[in-house]
Motif scaffolding. Structure first.
Motif, PDB file in Angstrom:
ATOM      1  N   GLU A  76      34.600   5.240   5.224  1.00  0.00           N
ATOM      2  CA  GLU A  76      35.393   5.826   4.289  1.00  0.00           C
ATOM      3  C   GLU A  76      34.714   6.346   3.067  1.00  0.00           C
ATOM      4  O   GLU A  76      34.644   7.493   2.604  1.00  0.00           O
ATOM      5  N   ALA A 120      44.740  -0.900  -4.368  1.00  0.00           N
ATOM      6  CA  ALA A 120      44.737  -2.061  -3.314  1.00  0.00           C
ATOM      7  C   ALA A 120      44.153  -2.000  -2.195  1.00  0.00           C
ATOM      8  O   ALA A 120      43.878  -2.969  -1.434  1.00  0.00           O
ATOM      9  N   GLY A 121      43.690  -0.652  -1.756  1.00  0.00           N
ATOM     10  CA  GLY A 121      42.987  -0.473  -0.461  1.00  0.00           C
ATOM     11  C   GLY A 121      41.703   0.044  -0.638  1.00  0.00           C
ATOM     12  O   GLY A 121      40.845  -0.935  -0.482  1.00  0.00           O
ATOM     13  N   THR A 122      41.230   1.153  -0.846  1.00  0.00           N
ATOM     14  CA  THR A 122      39.964   1.543  -0.881  1.00  0.00           C
ATOM     15  C   THR A 122      39.094   0.887  -2.176  1.00  0.00           C
ATOM     16  O   THR A 122      37.966   0.462  -1.767  1.00  0.00           O
ATOM     17  N   THR A 125      40.881   2.708   6.310  1.00  0.00           N
ATOM     18  CA  THR A 125      40.626   2.490   5.093  1.00  0.00           C
ATOM     19  C   THR A 125      40.034   1.022   5.052  1.00  0.00           C
ATOM     20  O   THR A 125      40.136   0.223   6.156  1.00  0.00           O
ATOM     21  N   ALA A 160      32.266  10.512   1.836  1.00  0.00           N
ATOM     22  CA  ALA A 160      32.059  11.236   0.475  1.00  0.00           C
ATOM     23  C   ALA A 160      30.763  11.345   0.449  1.00  0.00           C
ATOM     24  O   ALA A 160      30.217  12.517  -0.395  1.00  0.00           O
ATOM     25  N   ASN A 186      38.323  -2.731  -1.557  1.00  0.00           N
ATOM     26  CA  ASN A 186      37.325  -2.905  -0.347  1.00  0.00           C
ATOM     27  C   ASN A 186      36.131  -2.481  -0.728  1.00  0.00           C
ATOM     28  O   ASN A 186      35.079  -3.332  -0.412  1.00  0.00           O
ATOM     29  N   GLN A 187      36.014  -1.807  -1.835  1.00  0.00           N
ATOM     30  CA  GLN A 187      34.676  -1.601  -2.106  1.00  0.00           C
ATOM     31  C   GLN A 187      34.389  -2.472  -3.243  1.00  0.00           C
ATOM     32  O   GLN A 187      33.071  -2.814  -3.268  1.00  0.00           O
ATOM     33  N   THR A 188      35.042  -2.953  -3.956  1.00  0.00           N
ATOM     34  CA  THR A 188      34.704  -4.012  -5.091  1.00  0.00           C
ATOM     35  C   THR A 188      34.910  -5.447  -4.762  1.00  0.00           C
ATOM     36  O   THR A 188      34.289  -6.219  -5.324  1.00  0.00           O
ATOM     37  N   GLY A 189      35.842  -5.636  -3.825  1.00  0.00           N
ATOM     38  CA  GLY A 189      35.997  -7.003  -3.422  1.00  0.00           C
ATOM     39  C   GLY A 189      36.802  -7.870  -4.149  1.00  0.00           C
ATOM     40  O   GLY A 189      36.977  -9.059  -4.262  1.00  0.00           O
ATOM     41  N   LEU A 244      30.901 -10.251  -2.907  1.00  0.00           N
ATOM     42  CA  LEU A 244      31.937 -10.971  -2.127  1.00  0.00           C
ATOM     43  C   LEU A 244      31.612 -12.184  -1.787  1.00  0.00           C
ATOM     44  O   LEU A 244      32.553 -12.985  -1.301  1.00  0.00           O
ATOM     45  N   LYS A 246      40.488  -4.244   6.360  1.00  0.00           N
ATOM     46  CA  LYS A 246      40.827  -4.342   4.891  1.00  0.00           C
ATOM     47  C   LYS A 246      40.833  -5.980   4.655  1.00  0.00           C
ATOM     48  O   LYS A 246      40.161  -6.293   3.653  1.00  0.00           O
ATOM     49  N   PHE A 267      34.425   7.985  -3.877  1.00  0.00           N
ATOM     50  CA  PHE A 267      35.344   8.364  -2.586  1.00  0.00           C
ATOM     51  C   PHE A 267      36.295   9.301  -2.741  1.00  0.00           C
ATOM     52  O   PHE A 267      36.539   9.519  -4.043  1.00  0.00           O
TER      53      PHE A 267
END
Ligand code: GSH
Lengths: 368, 395
Positions: free
Chosen positions: A186, B351-353, A181, A190, B356-359, A143, A115, B67
């Motif tokens: 993850e 605040a997790g997944t 996570t 899906a 992580n995906q959007t940054g 990012l 994470k 997800f």
């Protein structure tokens, strides 16, 4: 009471007026102009971009490289009980330190969880992220990262309990899947189940250990991660023979090191260090023969090892940069075999990671 | 406003020795500094994010999440947006915190009273409970709850079935779910009406007792109405809903309602942990009521239970409510440890997944903090209202 309210009101108006008056002055140098960071690294060009663009100088001044790695993934980055790190990702950082300092020990490893790894890179806590990280478009663009290339071609798979009778991924319709996570894993789960119209439930744990413990306790039917990780996971289980890795690979996971955007020279150093490892493999330059190969007649080998041209200088290093890398760390093949190859516990074949002219897709642009 | 400055001028004049003038200037300076600081932080952040090529803004909330989430009280699929995923996480947080608050308060009251019991065994047991729970980190308790819940339970194929249609296994508890048909409208109306009637009876009885001293068994009557009327309608009109029975299929059960082990473990952990602190608060509150009050109640012939309920607790509440509020806030905030055991709360999902995906760390974390702040402020507000009611009324 009324007085106090009046005072507050007048204070507000006055305060706002003062801020308004000072605003143009504050705006002129711009927020980037008076950043303390710019002054800090003012030893180079005194331009605002200096900080972002001077990682090499910072690393040299500091005397060591700070490299973000996995907290514990056998074969990629794993500390032993004496705190000595080993793995492909770790060796890549050592190669980089060798190129800069001629000393593979000048690296500080910073273990990161899935994470937090990108934040650590963005904030400048680490110089390079070498933590089994999949190169994806959104990570590359959103990012503020730049990937240096691919150090390991991986793909996502599943591990299941043997007694569940699950033989291949199609048997997973309706299953519960455990994962960690903050990973691409993850999301791939899906995708896979959706595109096959299968039902599934996914449990995402913050720490890999809990995900594995939950799988071990049969909370989930399968645990999923990169195939290279699965081999390591199976070794961690109480009885590895009770677990089966399913044959299907459900995604592309090109793993590679990443740097912050905005420092082209540092990105080049990261990229060409990786390419040097692969090119040395292709040209047969190893840690054992590198000294004698310096006398080789092959122009490709001579360019690689600094006998011809000034390739090291092009990226701000010395021309014997590749000699330093190979002497201390070895070429890609040596790194691979030492950490994950068929003679290690993980026993992974080169497969996709074989050189392009040996049945794989590992390919590096030429040094010329 | 027009008349105010003139009035001020007449009275005080604009000299520095005047405290009112000083306070205006100091406040102006303070506000200027605060506003300027805020402005610098925002613009510097924006400039730095732009320089580092990191995406900004809340536009991502409409993008497809892609997800899965294991527990959702509102319809949610992988095609839903990040905004929807945010809602799912929020509701999951509210659910575990809401139920946890109720259970922890009840348990805490019992343990707190038990701690003062004259029965040696009861008070020692309560003491042990409080000391053990208070002194073990919550995260460890969560892991302990989680894995002790999981480990002994059988896999779905060998589920325990204590009742027809109820199954217990390491994937959680599955019970039949009611499916409401057309006949249910009448039933729901009847339930609501009987609840209102029950409440009215209790209020009426209380008023009458205050006025005349006569006692009416209001609670019993109310309960009889609330249970009796719907039952009567059920008997006459038939069942208002049908049951959706879970059926075993492949890896688990289809249909019915389920509680996942992650929820149970988190709820258990939060409840047991917070109840220990609440118990101490309750004990302190009760001890704060002078013993003379109890003696006076006994002298009037009130039995022990009523003394506690009618004399001691109402006075103790004044002391209990403020620190109780902060425990309830703690419980809500502690629920964010959920991600450790894969319960999909706001922090795990958003605040997790999503992060992580959007940054987009700044937006996501800011929004998450805003949510916790709002929940806390609302809880405090409600507790303050309650506190105002139980506080001593000066007459
Ligand atoms: N390559 C994937 C997955 C990387 C990943 O974090 N894998 C996990 C599962 S093998 C891991 O390394 N966990 C070890 C840890 O966090 O200690 C990605 O970049 O998102």
């Amino acid at each position: 009471m009324e007085n106090r309210f009046q005072a507050l009101l007048m204070g507000l108006v006055l305060g706002a007026a003062i801020v308004y008056l000072f605003m143009p002055i504050a705006q002129a140098p711009g927020p980037a102009g008076n950043r303390p960071a710019a002054a800090e690294s003012a030893d180079g060009k005194a331009r605002p971009e200096v900080r972002a663009g001077n990682t090499l100088a910072e690393v040299r001044n500091r005397g060591e490289l700070v490299c973000g790695v996995n907290q514990g993934l056998p074969g990629f980055s794993n500390p032993d009980d004496k705190g000595h790190w080993s793995g492909i990702d770790v060796d890549y950082c050592r190669a980089l330190a060798s190129a800069i300092f001629d000393d593979p020990t000048k690296v500080k490893f910073r273990p990161l969880n899935a994470k937090d790894r990108f934040t650590a890179l963005q904030s400048g806590e680490i110089d390079i992220l070498s933590r089994n990280t999949t190169w994806t478009m959104s990570r590359d663009t959103q990012l503020g990262l730049d990937f240096a290339g691919v150090s390991y071609y991986d793909g996502q798979g599943f591990i299941v309990h043997k007694d569940s009778g699950i033989e291949n991924a199609a048997d997973l319709d309706g299953a519960t899947i455990c994962t960690q996570t903050g990973t691409t894993t993850e999301l791939n789960v899906a995708d896979y189940f959706r595109s096959h119209g299968y039902k599934y439930k996914v449990l995402s744990y913050e720490k890999n250990d809990e995900a594995l413990a939950a799988y071990d306790n049969h909370r989930c039917d399968a645990y999923t991660t990169d195939a290279s990780g699965l081999a390591a996971v199976r070794l961690k289980m109480k009885d590895p023979s009770q677990h089966r890795i399913l044959p299907e690979i459900i995604s592309k996971e090109p793993l590679g090191p990443a740097v912050r955007q905005g420092d082209p020279q540092w990105a080049d150093i990261a990229r060409w260090t990786l390419f040097a490892l692969i090119n040395a493999d292709e040209l047969g330059v190893t840690s054992k023969n590198v000294e004698e190969m310096k006398g080789s007649d092959s122009p490709r080998v001579r360019r690689l090892l600094g006998g011809e041209g000034a390739y090291g200088h092009m990226i701000g290093l010395t021309d014997d940069w590749v000699v330093r890398i190979i002497r201390h760390v070895g070429n890609y093949s040596e790194v691979f075999e030492r950490n994950v190859g068929t003679n290690t516990k993980l026993g992974i074949e080169r497969g996709l990671n074989a050189l392009w002219n040996k049945g794989g897709i590992m390919y590096a642009p030429p040094i010329r | 406003m027009a008349g105010a400055p003139t009035k001020g001028k007449q009275k005080i004049g604009l000299k520095w020795s005047n405290p009112a003038v000083q306070s205006v200037v100091y406040q102006a300076a303070l506000i200027a500094v605060v506003l300027y600081g805020g402005w610098v932080i925002v613009t510097t952040t924006q400039a730095n994010l732009a320089r580092l090529n990191i995406a900004t803004g809340f536009g991502f909330m409409d993008n497809t999440a892609g997800f899965g989430i294991v527990q959702s009280l509102i319809p949610y699929t992988e095609e839903s947006s990040y905004g929807r995923a945010f809602l799912v996480g929020l509701i999951n947080t509210l659910m575990v915190a809401g139920i946890g608050i109720v259970l922890a308060t009840i348990l805490g009251f019992f343990v707190g009273v038990a701690r003062l019991s004259s029965n040696w065994l009861v008070s020692r047991l309560a003491w042990t409970y409080v000391e053990v729970m208070r002194n073990i980190p919550l995260l460890l308790q969560l892991f302990f709850c989680y894995f002790t819940v999981l480990r002994p339970l059988p896999p779905p194929a060998d589920s325990l079935s204590p009742l027809e249609g109820v199954y217990l296994n390491n994937r959680g508890v599955v019970v039949p779910s009611p499916v409401f048909g057309e006949s249910s409208t009448l039933f729901v109306i009847a339930v609501l009406l009987s609840l209102v009637a029950g409440y009215a009876i209790i209020r009426w009885a209380r008023k009458r007792q205050a006025a005349t001293g006569e006692i009416f068994p209001a609670w019993r009557t109310a309960i009889a109405i609330v249970l009796g009327v719907p039952a009567l309608i059920w008997l006459v009109g038939g069942a208002p809903f049908t049951l959706d029975l879970p059926v075993y299929r492949g890896f688990g059960f289809d249909g019915g309602m389920r509680l996942i082990p992650e929820f149970i473990a988190l709820l258990l952990g939060l409840t047991l942990y917070t109840a220990a602190f609440i118990a101490e608060i309750v004990r302190a509150g009760i001890l704060s009521v002078s013993h003379g009050q109890t003696e006076a109640a006994y002298a009037l012939g009130l039995p022990q239970g009523r003394t506690l309920r009618l004399v001691v607790i109402p006075q103790a509440l004044r002391v209990i409510v403020p620190p109780l509020t902060s425990q309830l806030l703690n419980l809500t905030k502690n629920s964010s440890l959920a991600v450790a055991i894969a319960y999909p709360d706001l922090v795990a999902v958003f605040a997790g997944t999503v992060l992580n995906q959007t940054g987009q760390a700044i937006e996501v974390i800011a929004l998450t903090m805003a949510v916790y702040l709002t929940i806390s402020l609302v809880t405090s507000f409600l507790m303050n209202l309650y506190n105002a009611r139980v506080a001593i009324q000066e007459r």
